[in-house]
Scaffold this motif. Structure first.
Motif, PDB file in Angstrom:
ATOM      1  N   VAL A  62       2.871   5.046  -7.260  1.00 36.38           N
ATOM      2  CA  VAL A  62       2.981   5.842  -6.045  1.00 36.38           C
ATOM      3  C   VAL A  62       3.328   7.290  -6.369  1.00 36.38           C
ATOM      4  CG1 VAL A  62       4.287   6.150  -3.917  1.00 36.38           C
ATOM      5  CG2 VAL A  62       3.580   3.887  -4.607  1.00 36.38           C
ATOM      6  N   ILE A  63       4.258   7.474  -7.326  1.00 35.99           N
ATOM      7  CA  ILE A  63       4.622   8.838  -7.710  1.00 35.99           C
ATOM      8  C   ILE A  63       3.398   9.592  -8.217  1.00 35.99           C
ATOM      9  CG2 ILE A  63       5.884  10.199  -9.387  1.00 35.99           C
ATOM     10  CD1 ILE A  63       8.145   8.353  -9.207  1.00 35.99           C
ATOM     11  N   GLY A  64       2.636   8.926  -9.103  1.00 31.55           N
ATOM     12  CA  GLY A  64       1.455   9.594  -9.641  1.00 31.55           C
ATOM     13  C   GLY A  64       0.452   9.898  -8.552  1.00 31.55           C
ATOM     14  N   PHE A  65       0.277   8.928  -7.637  1.00 33.67           N
ATOM     15  CA  PHE A  65      -0.705   9.087  -6.583  1.00 33.67           C
ATOM     16  C   PHE A  65      -0.353  10.247  -5.668  1.00 33.67           C
ATOM     17  CE2 PHE A  65      -4.253   7.703  -4.350  1.00 33.67           C
ATOM     18  CZ  PHE A  65      -3.989   7.682  -3.000  1.00 33.67           C
ATOM     19  N   ILE A  66       0.916  10.315  -5.277  1.00 28.41           N
ATOM     20  CA  ILE A  66       1.341  11.422  -4.409  1.00 28.41           C
ATOM     21  C   ILE A  66       1.163  12.745  -5.138  1.00 28.41           C
ATOM     22  CG2 ILE A  66       3.269  12.448  -3.185  1.00 28.41           C
ATOM     23  CD1 ILE A  66       4.247   9.853  -2.474  1.00 28.41           C
ATOM     24  N   GLY A  67       1.452  12.746  -6.443  1.00 26.87           N
ATOM     25  CA  GLY A  67       1.238  13.963  -7.214  1.00 26.87           C
ATOM     26  C   GLY A  67      -0.205  14.436  -7.099  1.00 26.87           C
ATOM     27  N   ILE A  68      -1.140  13.490  -7.221  1.00 28.72           N
ATOM     28  CA  ILE A  68      -2.557  13.854  -7.126  1.00 28.72           C
ATOM     29  C   ILE A  68      -2.870  14.407  -5.740  1.00 28.72           C
ATOM     30  CG2 ILE A  68      -4.907  12.992  -7.185  1.00 28.72           C
ATOM     31  CD1 ILE A  68      -4.149  11.001  -9.179  1.00 28.72           C
ATOM     32  N   ILE A  69      -2.338  13.741  -4.712  1.00 32.90           N
ATOM     33  CA  ILE A  69      -2.617  14.204  -3.347  1.00 32.90           C
ATOM     34  C   ILE A  69      -2.089  15.613  -3.146  1.00 32.90           C
ATOM     35  CG2 ILE A  69      -2.145  13.801  -0.912  1.00 32.90           C
ATOM     36  CD1 ILE A  69      -2.162  10.941  -1.352  1.00 32.90           C
ATOM     37  N   LEU A  70      -0.847  15.843  -3.606  1.00 30.24           N
ATOM     38  CA  LEU A  70      -0.264  17.176  -3.434  1.00 30.24           C
ATOM     39  C   LEU A  70      -1.134  18.237  -4.087  1.00 30.24           C
ATOM     40  CD1 LEU A  70       3.533  16.561  -4.043  1.00 30.24           C
ATOM     41  CD2 LEU A  70       2.426  17.168  -1.922  1.00 30.24           C
TER      42      LEU A  70
END
Lengths: 273, 260
Positions: A249-257
């Motif tokens: 989730v952390i990585g995914f949110i990073g990508i979205i940001l």
């Protein structure tokens, strides 16, 4: 006769190119699928104990479960995400609002540079993680301490890039403005700042990545909510599925940001190089 | 005219002194008022000296610096080898990019510090875990920069090589590698900063020695002087590391023009 063969050989070339591109995308997709399949299998058949590695299916299950259950760490997934985002965005916002103007001014006005530089050079080498003790001491274990850490992580790259952006303004552009009779501050506003904008955005992007990383660190060391905390709790309760879920989730949110940021950047920098 | 310029120069030179002076004044005032929150300069200095007689965790300040540095440089070495290899493969071989590159892109977005719990589950809390974590921290910048460095090699340079009938390996060795060196070194500089950050965090989360450990000790034992000793040392070491990285850049890529 000749025309037909030339045309058909052109078509052949284009088809070949299309096939090559298609082949490589296929390889990527196959690699992805293979990766997850092998992962699932080695956990399912106990080649690697399920205590130290959770399978993709376990993680998917944990994801769905976490959407409603408060689990071992005391909050649902959405609550954790929201807690993390709140801190990261607040710290990022304040860091940018202070960092960019100061950096721009430092680049244009020498007195500002001379005044801020020494203090900044002392602050710069200390990584955001290094500010944790001072923040904890001065502000306790709460929201404000974590925001302060993110603030330092954002502030530094913003200043560096904004200053460099202004410093790189070509003298010729400034001279043109001078021949039109513009005063110093006006030149700064209408030539220096627009010219620095691309570098400012690069700085903002670096700051974004830095703040998200600093957030994880801050939450792991001193928090009772948020994604970083969820991962630490996952380790405490030997729930490897939660650990990996948190990481994903952390990585995914990073990508979205980063994607959101890229869109914003494109909007502001339309037509520039 | 001259006088005006002289006055301006004097003011400019005084400003740095004023700002540092202000900082120190604030420090002294605040710490004297709240010695339990922030250590006074005197206390910090005393503590640093005292560590030579009463080592913490078995070492004085230089011992801890050395431990942290050792971790950084071992991990950096591994990250350099792995990262450059990975970046080169991804840049040169489309198949490599489709396979290794895809897996790399899966791993890339996860911040190194988020790996801490997973790595500690797998490898415990010893030296190996820390080295792995710090290597992960340095891997991203090096790989990405190596990849970019090779990709943006000026096509004209490659064409010149082709005209001179260079073989593929010559093209690679004599044209592409030197052209991508500045980018790789820039990646190295970033990796150094990242590694430093990760080492500190990893040490804060469970170590028996090192600068991060020093700080955690200070927090646990509620010992503000140690915390400040640690932080100031971190600042100094960080600055030295930056200077070192710039030095490496100047030696390996002397043809780069810098701004300041």
């Amino acid at each position: 006769m000749e025309k037909a063969t030339v045309q058909s050989s052109n078509v052949d070339l284009i088809n070949q190119k299309k096939k090559k591109q298609f082949n490589y995308t296929l390889v990527s997709i196959i690699t992805l699928i293979l990766f997850f399949v092998v992962w699932q299998l080695i956990v399912q058949y106990e080649i690697v104990s399920s205590r130290i590695l959770a399978s993709p299916i376990d993680i998917a299950r944990a994801f769905i479960e976490k959407l409603t259950k408060e689990g071992p760490d005391g909050a649902t997934l959405q609550e954790n995400v929201w807690a993390s985002m709140k801190i990261a965005m607040t710290g990022y916002f304040f860091g940018c609002i202070t960092g960019v103007p100061i950096g721009l001014l430092m680049g244009w006005y020498k007195p500002v540079d001379r005044f801020v530089r020494p203090v900044f050079d002392l602050i710069r080498p200390i990584p955001p993680v290094g500010w944790i003790p001072i923040s904890l001491l001065l502000l306790g274990f709460g929201f404000r301490a974590k925001v302060l850490i993110i603030f330092f992580g954002t502030f530094v790259p913003c200043i560096i890039n904004s200053q460099t952006g202004v410093l790189l303004t070509p003298q010729s552009l400034i001279d043109v403005a001078k021949t039109f009779g513009a005063k110093d501050f006006e030149i700064f506003r209408k030539v220096g700042i627009p010219y620095a904008l691309p570098l400012v955005f690069t700085g903002l992007r670096i700051a974004l990545a830095s703040s998200w990383g600093a957030l994880v660190a801050a939450e792991m060391l001193a928090a009772n909510a948020g994604l970083g905390n969820m991962i630490v709790m996952g380790r405490q309760f030997v729930r490897t599925d939660l650990i990996i879920l948190g990481m994903v989730v952390i990585g995914f949110i990073g990508i979205i940001l980063v994607s959101i940021f890229d869109q914003i950047e494109k909007f502001f920098l339309k037509g520039r190089i | 005219m001259l006088k005006k310029n002289q006055i301006r120069k004097i003011i400019l030179n005084i400003f740095p002194v004023i700002s540092i002076g202000l900082l120190i004044t604030v420090w002294v005032l605040f710490s004297n008022a709240h010695p339990n929150l922030l250590a006074t300069p005197r206390m910090v200095f005393d503590r640093a000296i005292r560590m030579f007689e009463h080592p913490i965790g078995g070492m004085n300040i230089f011992g801890h610096i050395w431990v942290s540095m050792k971790r950084i440089f071992i991990a950096l070495g591994i990250a350099l080898v792995l990262g450059i290899l990975l970046g080169l493969i991804m840049a040169v071989s489309r198949f490599g990019k489709a396979t290794l590159g895809t897996i790399y892109n899966l791993i890339k977005p996860i911040p190194p510090l988020a790996w801490v719990p997973m790595i500690t589950v797998w490898f415990g809390i010893g030296e190996l875990s820390k080295i792995i974590l710090v290597t992960r921290g340095g891997l991203n910048p090096i790989t990405d920069n190596t990849y970019t460095g090779v990709r943006i090699t000026d096509k004209n340079l490659i064409d010149v090589g082709r005209v001179a009938r260079a073989s593929n390996s010559q093209l690679f060795r004599l044209i592409i590698l030197p052209a991508s060196l500045p980018s790789i070194i820039a990646g190295f500089k970033n990796a150094l900063t990242n590694c430093f950050m990760v080492v500190l965090a990893a040490e804060m989360m469970g170590a028996q020695a090192g600068l991060g450990f020093l700080i955690t000790r200070g927090i646990m034992a509620v010992d503000p002087p140690i915390i400040l000793v640690g932080m100031i040392t971190i600042g100094i070491v960080g600055a030295l590391l930056s200077a070192f990285a710039s030095y490496v850049e100047r030696i390996t890529c002397p043809w780069i023009r810098r701004i300041n």
